[in-house]
Scaffold this motif. Structure first.
Motif, short mmCIF file in Angstrom:
data_model
loop_
_atom_site.label_atom_id
_atom_site.label_comp_id
_atom_site.label_asym_id
_atom_site.label_seq_id
_atom_site.Cartn_x
_atom_site.Cartn_y
_atom_site.Cartn_z
N PRO A 95 36.74 38.86 38.55
CA PRO A 95 37.26 39.53 37.36
C PRO A 95 38.72 39.93 37.52
CG PRO A 95 35.13 40.44 38.01
CD PRO A 95 35.55 39.55 39.12
N MET A 96 39.47 39.85 36.45
CA MET A 96 40.83 40.35 36.33
C MET A 96 41.79 39.72 37.33
SD MET A 96 40.34 42.24 33.78
CE MET A 96 41.96 43.03 33.64
N ILE A 97 41.54 38.47 37.71
CA ILE A 97 42.46 37.76 38.59
C ILE A 97 43.29 36.77 37.78
CG2 ILE A 97 42.67 36.17 40.53
CD1 ILE A 97 41.89 38.89 41.47
N ALA A 98 42.64 35.77 37.19
CA ALA A 98 43.36 34.74 36.43
C ALA A 98 44.11 35.36 35.26
CB ALA A 98 42.38 33.68 35.93
N GLY A 99 45.39 35.04 35.18
CA GLY A 99 46.21 35.51 34.07
C GLY A 99 46.69 36.94 34.17
#
Length: 253
Positions: A94-98
Motif C-alpha cells: 500500500p501507498m508505494i506506487a505513485g
C-alpha cells in the motif's frame, strides 16, 4: 358440563364484580394491555456499528549498517542484488506506487545501501522518496529524493571523497572546486559555500549528492541538508548517486 365456582374475589367482594369484569379478572381473560404486550416480539439490542477501517499506509522502512526492514520483512544489507530483493518486498504494497515514500536511514548505513533502497523504491514505481536521518545536532531532519531520468548540465554535484575532501562541480563536467578535509571531518561550511556558488550559476531544483562508500551515510545526509538549506540557494530536492568522477560529466544509473 360441570359447574365451576367463580373466583374467590368475585364471590366475597361483590362490589368489585363490575370492575373486575371490565378488567377480565372474573371471566378468565387477561386485560387487553397485558395480552397485547405478551403478543409483541421481544426487543433485541442492535449490534454495534463496525469500527471504521484504517486508511492504507506504507510499510515502515528502516535501514542501518546491518539490515533493512520493510514492515515485517528483513534483509541483511550485505545481500547480493539488494535493490532487486527489496523491490520484491515493496512492489504492490500500500501507498508505494505513485507516492512519495518515507523511510529512515541510520547514520551508520553506507551510501550504497541507501542508494539500493532508493533504487528498489523506483522499481516499485514510487514517485519519489523522503529520507529521515538524525542530524549532527540530534534532531531528525528529512531530505526529499527524486529519481530523474536526466539532469541539466549546470546542476550542482557535491561529492565526498574517500579522504574526506568535498568536490563540487557542474553535472555536465567542468573544473571541480575541492575543499580539503577539516580537523573534524569533511568541511561542511566551505563545502556549502562551494555549492552555493555553483548553484547561483544555474538555479536548478536538483542537487546531486554522493560519496565514496567508505564514508557513512550520515555525512552524505549532512552535506545534502547543508546544500538544501543554505542561504542564497533554493534547490528543493536531492539526487543520490553512488559513483562520480570530480570534474567529469555525471552519468545517472
Amino acid at each position: 358440563m360441570a359447574w365451576a365456582p367463580a373466583p374467590v374475589a368475585c364471590q366475597l367482594v361483590p362490589g368489585l364484580l363490575l370492575a373486575l369484569s371490565l378488567l377480565g379478572a372474573c371471566d378468565g381473560t387477561q386485560p387487553r394491555d397485558t395480552a397485547e404486550a405478551a403478543a409483541e416480539p421481544p426487543i433485541t439490542a442492535m449490534p454495534p456499528s463496525p469500527a471504521p477501517r484504517e486508511p492504507p499506509r506504507a510499510p515502515d522502512i528502516v535501514i542501518d549498517g546491518s539490515n533493512v526492514s520493510v514492515g515485517s520483512d528483513r534483509l541483511a544489507t550485505g545481500e547480493l542484488g539488494l535493490a532487486d530483493k527489496l523491490a520484491v518486498f515493496l512492489t504492490g504494497r500500500p501507498m508505494i506506487a505513485g507516492n512519495a515514500v518515507s523511510f529512515v536511514a541510520m547514520r551508520n548505513a553506507r551510501p550504497s545501501q541507501v542508494a539500493a533502497l532508493v533504487t528498489a523504491l523506483r522499481k516499485a514505481q514510487a514517485a519519489s522518496a523522503i529520507v529521515g536521518t538524525e542530524a549532527r545536532d540530534g534532531t531528525t531532519q528529512r531530505v526529499p529524493l527524486t529519481f530523474p531520468g536526466s539532469l541539466s548540465d549546470c546542476v550542482t554535484v557535491a561529492w565526498i571523497a574517500r579522504d574526506g575532501a568535498i568536490d563540487v562541480w557542474p553535472a555536465g563536467g567542468g573544473t571541480a572546486r575541492r575543499i580539503i578535509k577539516g580537523l573534524a571531518g569533511p568541511d561542511m561550511t566551505l563545502g556549502t559555500e562551494a555549492m552555493r556558488r555553483q548553484w547561483t550559476r544555474c538555479g536548478a531544483a536538483e542537487l546531486v549528492i554522493g560519496s565514496d562508500d567508505v564514508m557513512p551515510w550520515g555525512l552524505v545526509f549532512d552535506l545534502a541538508t547543508a546544500g538544501l538549506q543554505a542561504s542564497g540557494t533554493h534547490p528543493s530536492t536531492a539526487v543520490l548517486v553512488t559513483s562520480a568522477v570530480p570534474g567529469r560529466k555525471l552519468v545517472l544509473p
